[in-house]
Design an enzyme around this catalytic site. Structure first.
Site, PDB file in Angstrom:
ATOM      1  N   VAL A  47       0.845  -1.199   0.000  1.00  0.00           N
ATOM      2  CA  VAL A  47       0.000   0.000   0.000  1.00  0.00           C
ATOM      3  C   VAL A  47       0.877   1.246   0.000  1.00  0.00           C
ATOM      4  CG1 VAL A  47      -1.808   1.285   1.208  1.00  0.00           C
ATOM      5  CG2 VAL A  47      -1.791  -1.225   1.303  1.00  0.00           C
ATOM      6  N   THR A  97       5.259  11.983   3.211  1.00  0.00           N
ATOM      7  CA  THR A  97       4.743  13.234   3.740  1.00  0.00           C
ATOM      8  C   THR A  97       5.749  14.337   3.456  1.00  0.00           C
ATOM      9  OG1 THR A  97       4.061  14.423   5.759  1.00  0.00           O
ATOM     10  CG2 THR A  97       5.721  12.728   6.013  1.00  0.00           C
ATOM     11  N   CYS A 144     -13.955  26.546  10.819  1.00  0.00           N
ATOM     12  CA  CYS A 144     -14.070  25.320  10.026  1.00  0.00           C
ATOM     13  C   CYS A 144     -15.312  24.520  10.429  1.00  0.00           C
ATOM     14  CB  CYS A 144     -12.814  24.477  10.174  1.00  0.00           C
ATOM     15  SG  CYS A 144     -11.365  25.151   9.326  1.00  0.00           S
ATOM     16  N   TRP A 171       1.026  11.501  10.843  1.00  0.00           N
ATOM     17  CA  TRP A 171       1.882  10.978  11.914  1.00  0.00           C
ATOM     18  C   TRP A 171       1.812   9.447  11.999  1.00  0.00           C
ATOM     19  CZ3 TRP A 171      -1.043  15.476  12.557  1.00  0.00           C
ATOM     20  CH2 TRP A 171      -0.304  16.648  12.765  1.00  0.00           C
ATOM     21  N   GLU A 187       8.395  16.733  11.041  1.00  0.00           N
ATOM     22  CA  GLU A 187       7.905  16.272  12.339  1.00  0.00           C
ATOM     23  C   GLU A 187       7.017  15.048  12.183  1.00  0.00           C
ATOM     24  OE1 GLU A 187       8.778  17.248  15.396  1.00  0.00           O
ATOM     25  OE2 GLU A 187      10.264  18.516  14.402  1.00  0.00           O
TER      26      GLU A 187
END
Length: 399
Positions: A187, A213, A370, A194, A217
């Site tokens: 996959v 990513t 949001c 994270w 961090e």
């Protein structure tokens, strides 16, 4: 430092602001043009209802008339106005579409913002890492306190859940079931955050995961979370991906791609999916085809972001994929955001040493605006299952 923490804690942990007297605002009446506009959303300045705006500094009016929604958000960050029910206020403003009706010189300012987003490629490879540096890398302590224990920074699935933890686990498992994962599959996760989904897929479905990513961090935390699992995490842009996989999944990353790169995105990932494979795309969407995002969100939260419309998304992928399933659960994002706010608020005592009052107000404005975006149904959350054009497999949807 003690005084600073106390002032921040008061503004963040007491959203009702019961200690502020209404008489404090009596000499800050707005220009009539703003009062008339707010009336379309049934909002008053210095009114006595929870969603009414309480103005302490009339500078907010000039900010709104010159910079529109950017000025409005910045004025909140500066403490020029307050609201007991900020998410309720934003829901009303969104539902009445007041963001589409800027006044004064703000009309030109807003028009230039969206024109820039339409004409320029703000999500080029040279800009790809900006959002990681500005938003995702600001501090793992913040995300640890705000998110669930898996650190899922995307919409939970609340169909049968009554808390954030269960909603996020339900979302992770729903994705796995939609992808029809089987032990031994490979996959690719584009935008792995994270490591929450990568770890879940490897642990519970026995697959091998390659996660990418643009956040340093996130790479560190994802590697820690996935230690001992068949998971590889890499700091690269999606345009650099190589290889083929049984499945591809991307959760909460497409909002950073931009319409000028949609063809590159889908053509790149079409090469990564095996002919009988599947690709699940989880993204926020909207019906407003303006290019870019709200100017305040762009400056302070997600630089260079852009929300797709459904016609543009489907039109961009149709040369590479068939749409097998489309699932919209955008109203679940309202619940998710409010749960994040509850966590942030209750944890502020342990965060205040690292973040100042303006940041705290910025973060509240971000989460509440949001929530209003999704509660008003101006925002959507789509999970789209795609299959390569050459695939002959029969897909059966799950919910």
């Amino acid at each position: 430092m003690t005084d600073k923490r106390s002032s921040v804690q008061a503004s963040v942990q007491s959203p009702s602001h019961a200690g502020i007297t209404h008489s404090h605002y009596l000499d800050t009446a707005p220009p009539k043009v703003l009062s008339n506009l707010l009336a379309h959303a049934d909002v008053r300045v210095n009114g006595d209802r929870p969603w009414d705006i309480q103005v302490s500094d009339p500078s907010v009016y000039a900010a709104v008339l010159t910079r529109g929604s950017l000025g409005f958000g910045e004025a909140y960050m500066d403490g020029y106005w307050e609201c007991h029910d900020l998410s309720g206020l934003m829901t009303r403003l969104m539902h009445a579409r007041l963001d589409e009706r800027p006044l004064g010189s703000a009309r030109l300012y807003i028009a230039m913002h969206y024109l820039k987003a339409r004409l320029l490629n703000l999500q080029s490879s040279s800009r790809a890492f900006q959002v990681g540096e500005q938003h995702y890398d600001i501090g793992n302590d913040l995300y640890e306190k705000m998110l669930d224990r898996h650190w899922c920074y995307s919409c939970g699935y609340w169909a049968e859940a009554d808390n954030l933890e269960d909603a996020q686990i339900a979302k992770l498992d729903l994705i796995c079931r939609k992808l029809k994962l089987k032990p031994g599959m490979t996959v690719l996760e584009v935008g792995c955050g994270w490591g929450s989904l990568a770890a879940y897929m490897a642990k519970h479905y026995g697959v091998k995961v390659h996660g990418i990513t643009i956040s340093k961090e996130q790479v560190k935390m994802a590697k820690e979370r996935c230690a001992g699992l068949p998971v590889d995490i890499e700091l690269i842009d999606y345009r650099e991906i190589q290889g083929q996989y049984d499945r591809v999944v991307s959760v909460g990353m497409f909002e950073h791609v931009g319409h000028k790169n949609y063809d590159t995105y889908f053509s790149t990932l079409s090469r990564c999916v095996k002919p009988d494979g599947l690709f699940l795309l989880h993204t926020i969407g909207t019906e407003q085809d303006g290019g870019g995002v709200d100017p305040w969100i762009d400056r302070y939260i997600f630089p260079n972001g852009e929300l797709p419309t459904l016609p543009k998304l489907v039109g961009s992928c149709k040369s590479y994929f068939n749409v097998e399933d489309l699932h919209n659960f955008g109203t679940d994002y309202d619940k998710t955001l409010m749960a994040w706010w509850d966590n942030f608020k209750s944890s502020w005592h342990s965060l205040a040493g690292n973040y100042d009052e303006r940041f705290a107000r910025m973060w509240r404005y971000y989460l509440m605006s949001c929530a209003g975006f999704f509660r008003s149904k101006r925002g959507q959350l789509w999970q789209v299952v795609l299959a390569p054009l050459e695939s002959q497999e029969v897909y059966r949807s799950v919910r």
